[in-house]
Each structure stands twice: as structure tokens, then as C-alpha cells.
Scaffold this motif. Sequence first.
Motif, PDB file in Angstrom:
ATOM      1  N   UNK A  16      42.074  17.790  72.610  1.00 26.73           N
ATOM      2  CA  UNK A  16      42.812  18.927  72.043  1.00 26.73           C
ATOM      3  C   UNK A  16      43.580  18.501  70.793  1.00 26.73           C
ATOM      4  N   UNK A  17      44.159  17.313  70.824  1.00 30.54           N
ATOM      5  CA  UNK A  17      44.879  16.821  69.643  1.00 30.54           C
ATOM      6  C   UNK A  17      43.934  16.634  68.453  1.00 30.54           C
ATOM      7  N   UNK A  50      36.964  22.532  78.545  1.00 31.54           N
ATOM      8  CA  UNK A  50      37.962  23.011  77.586  1.00 31.54           C
ATOM      9  C   UNK A  50      37.522  24.312  76.922  1.00 31.54           C
ATOM     10  N   UNK A  51      36.228  24.427  76.671  1.00 24.68           N
ATOM     11  CA  UNK A  51      35.711  25.655  76.067  1.00 24.68           C
ATOM     12  C   UNK A  51      35.714  26.793  77.078  1.00 24.68           C
ATOM     13  N   UNK A  52      35.162  26.569  78.253  1.00 22.17           N
ATOM     14  CA  UNK A  52      35.063  27.630  79.263  1.00 22.17           C
ATOM     15  C   UNK A  52      36.437  28.074  79.768  1.00 22.17           C
ATOM     16  N   UNK A  56      39.670  25.597  73.648  1.00 21.37           N
ATOM     17  CA  UNK A  56      39.076  25.459  72.321  1.00 21.37           C
ATOM     18  C   UNK A  56      37.975  26.506  72.172  1.00 21.37           C
ATOM     19  N   UNK A  57      37.662  26.803  70.928  1.00 25.01           N
ATOM     20  CA  UNK A  57      36.623  27.796  70.645  1.00 25.01           C
ATOM     21  C   UNK A  57      35.840  27.361  69.412  1.00 25.01           C
ATOM     22  N   UNK A  58      34.670  27.956  69.268  1.00 25.23           N
ATOM     23  CA  UNK A  58      33.829  27.720  68.095  1.00 25.23           C
ATOM     24  C   UNK A  58      33.915  28.927  67.182  1.00 25.23           C
ATOM     25  N   UNK A  59      33.834  28.677  65.903  1.00 28.34           N
ATOM     26  CA  UNK A  59      33.751  29.781  64.956  1.00 28.34           C
ATOM     27  C   UNK A  59      32.378  30.422  65.030  1.00 28.34           C
ATOM     28  N   UNK A  60      32.139  31.364  64.152  1.00 28.60           N
ATOM     29  CA  UNK A  60      30.836  32.037  64.122  1.00 28.60           C
ATOM     30  C   UNK A  60      29.786  31.147  63.480  1.00 28.60           C
ATOM     31  N   UNK A  61      28.601  31.196  64.047  1.00 31.95           N
ATOM     32  CA  UNK A  61      27.490  30.439  63.497  1.00 31.95           C
ATOM     33  C   UNK A  61      26.258  30.643  64.350  1.00 31.95           C
ATOM     34  N   UNK A  75      45.254  26.441  74.136  1.00 35.45           N
ATOM     35  CA  UNK A  75      45.235  25.035  73.752  1.00 35.45           C
ATOM     36  C   UNK A  75      46.541  24.613  73.108  1.00 35.45           C
ATOM     37  N   UNK A  76      47.081  25.464  72.248  1.00 37.97           N
ATOM     38  CA  UNK A  76      48.371  25.186  71.623  1.00 37.97           C
ATOM     39  C   UNK A  76      49.449  25.080  72.698  1.00 37.97           C
ATOM     40  N   UNK A  77      49.446  26.020  73.642  1.00 38.76           N
ATOM     41  CA  UNK A  77      50.440  26.008  74.713  1.00 38.76           C
ATOM     42  C   UNK A  77      50.324  24.746  75.572  1.00 38.76           C
ATOM     43  N   UNK A  78      49.095  24.307  75.840  1.00 40.59           N
ATOM     44  CA  UNK A  78      48.896  23.093  76.636  1.00 40.59           C
ATOM     45  C   UNK A  78      49.495  21.879  75.934  1.00 40.59           C
ATOM     46  N   UNK A  79      49.258  21.769  74.631  1.00 44.75           N
ATOM     47  CA  UNK A  79      49.815  20.634  73.886  1.00 44.75           C
ATOM     48  C   UNK A  79      51.335  20.729  73.789  1.00 44.75           C
ATOM     49  N   UNK A  80      51.849  21.931  73.620  1.00 44.85           N
ATOM     50  CA  UNK A  80      53.306  22.107  73.544  1.00 44.85           C
ATOM     51  C   UNK A  80      53.972  21.761  74.879  1.00 44.85           C
ATOM     52  N   UNK A  81      53.319  22.123  75.986  1.00 44.00           N
ATOM     53  CA  UNK A  81      53.921  21.841  77.293  1.00 44.00           C
ATOM     54  C   UNK A  81      53.976  20.343  77.565  1.00 44.00           C
ATOM     55  N   UNK A  82      52.992  19.612  77.069  1.00 46.12           N
ATOM     56  CA  UNK A  82      52.991  18.155  77.230  1.00 46.12           C
ATOM     57  C   UNK A  82      54.062  17.535  76.345  1.00 46.12           C
ATOM     58  N   UNK A  83      54.241  18.062  75.139  1.00 48.20           N
ATOM     59  CA  UNK A  83      55.248  17.536  74.222  1.00 48.20           C
ATOM     60  C   UNK A  83      56.655  17.770  74.778  1.00 48.20           C
ATOM     61  N   UNK A  84      56.869  18.919  75.396  1.00 53.01           N
ATOM     62  CA  UNK A  84      58.170  19.237  75.979  1.00 53.01           C
ATOM     63  C   UNK A  84      58.452  18.346  77.178  1.00 53.01           C
TER      64      UNK A  84
END
Length: 86
Positions: A16-17, A50-52, A56-61, A75-84
Amino acid sequence: MSSEPHELSHRALAMLRAVAAGRAQISCGREPDLYIDGMPCCDQFSAHVLTHDGFIAAGDGPFGQLVPAVLTSAGVAALESVAVAA
């Protein structure tokens, strides 16, 4: 997205990082493969989880194409919770 996300390992958090740092690409498809710094990630099972689970997600293609991997709000929330917690 899964109704019960898996507990995130240190490796998954490192993945995630890498996505957050803009170092990751992901293939478009049902079971997307993650690449970090241009190399295939050694733990594709975790990449699929992580995707399911919506971290994380993929852009269009087109199917199979590599696109930038994107960190979702989960994903942002998961990283923030670990940082806290640290």
C-alpha cells in the motif's frame, strides 16, 4: 469488495505504501497483477486480496494492460490507522 476484509500484514502495508508513493502499476483484469518499480510483486495473492477488498484499484485500460495502481479511500484509511497506532 469483500464484506470481511483480511487483516493486513506488514507486506500488504508495504505494498500500500508503494502504491501511495506512485511506484506501482497494476494489470487490468479480474485477478490484477501488481508491479512495483517495474518488477512483478512477489506476493500476487496479497495483491489480489488488496484489490478485491477495495484497498487498491486500477485505472481504466484494456484487459491485461498495465496502468497506475491507485490507493482507494479504504487504502488511505488503512495506512492512516497504522500511522496513528505507531
